[in-house]
Design an enzyme around this catalytic site. Structure first.
Site, short mmCIF file in Angstrom:
data_model
loop_
_atom_site.label_atom_id
_atom_site.label_comp_id
_atom_site.label_asym_id
_atom_site.label_seq_id
_atom_site.Cartn_x
_atom_site.Cartn_y
_atom_site.Cartn_z
N HIS A 116 34.01 106.68 46.40
CA HIS A 116 35.05 105.96 46.35
C HIS A 116 35.90 106.33 44.72
CE1 HIS A 116 34.13 104.28 50.10
NE2 HIS A 116 32.90 103.94 49.50
N HIS A 141 34.81 102.10 36.39
CA HIS A 141 35.30 103.06 37.20
C HIS A 141 36.87 103.24 37.29
CE1 HIS A 141 35.57 99.25 39.47
NE2 HIS A 141 36.64 99.99 40.09
#
Ligand SMILES: [Zn+2]
Length: 279
Positions: A116, A141
């Site tokens: 993801h 992230h």
């Protein structure tokens, strides 16, 4: 945040206790490592065989997360991301600058391609203080392009720095990136790429996360959610107004490692107020 999926906290007590928010891997297995307390931003695997894993596209894309993730809060009323309109943000005199205690002595533990996003997990030591409460940095992230929009503008990249406190309350610092000059800290981070989906690489090197923050620390703040299933609410968001700059090549290098357009669309405010530090 960066899932049939439920928010899960696994505690382990070891001498070198580290907290890490770990996205569940493609296998739909909850992902835990030695010496790591994993707070899964992603799903749990109880019936992964029977239903599809969420993605950013098509029938398993963001518009379908609530159906796919039955136990999730993805249909909640206080979701993220949102479009932040500067003139609508309330000047709040009670807000203080965020106390950011990032040290140049804290190591990145590893980097993961969780299917993801690309995620760097940090060892314990970096933290912020929000409303007098210490919140430990767990991981950073990326989303390409950005999830939050500022005055309707979507940036090429958004970095999420995920923090958790002792009550498992989450606070995320969000930094937008524009394309321009090369960023040295990004050159360092991207040294560990490419990384295959599902792969983790040890890093074990000190990294000063201050280098990834804009000089001007003014911010917008609001109450929202994780932007990925289970879309857990009660997340305190702090979105820096000033973007950092990274090169087109650096954006592209991350983009190649992540699903195309790994962002969730704007969610309704439903009466929520976005506050900003009074100027
Ligand atoms: Zn995120």
């Amino acid at each position: 945040m960066s899932f049939s999926y439920e928010f899960e906290i696994i505690m382990k007590t070891k001498a070198t206790l580290i907290i890490a928010i770990v996205f569940t891997l493609l296998s739909c297995k909850n992902y835990t490592k030695n010496n790591i307390v994993a707070v899964s931003e992603h799903e749990k695997s109880n019936n992964s065989e029977e239903h599809p894993h969420w993605t950013y596209m098509g029938e398993t894309g963001p518009e379908h997360w609530a159906e796919i993730e039955k136990q999730s809060s993805c249909e909640g009323k206080r979701q993220s991301p949102v479009n932040i309109i500067d003139i609508d943000a309330t000047n709040d005199t009670s807000l203080n600058p965020i106390t950011i205690n990032y040290s140049n002595d804290v190591k990145i533990h590893d980097v993961t391609n969780n299917g993801h996003s690309i995620q760097y997990s940090f060892e314990k030591g970096d933290y912020i203080v929000v409303d007098g409460k210490k919140k430990e940095l767990v991981q950073i992230h990326f989303h390409e392009p950005s999830e939050h929009t500022l005055n309707g503008i979507r940036f090429p990249l958004e970095m999420h720095m995920v923090h958790v406190d002792s009550d498992n309350k989450i606070a995320v610092l969000s930094v937008m990136a524009t394309e321009g000059k090369n960023s040295e800290p990004f050159t360092f981070l991207e040294k560990y790429l490419p990384l295959k989906t599902g792969a983790t690489k040890p890093v074990n090197v000190k990294f000063d996360l201050n280098l990834n923050l804009p000089k001007n620390k003014s911010y917008y703040t609001y109450d929202g959610s994780l932007t990925t299933p289970p879309c857990t609410e009660g997340v305190s968001w702090f979105v820096f107004k000033t973007p950092i700059t990274i090169s087109v090549g650096q954006v592209k290098q991350l983009q190649k490692q992540m699903p195309l357009n790994n962002y969730r669309n704007e969610q309704p405010l439903n009466g929520r107020i976005i506050k900003q530090l009074a100027q």
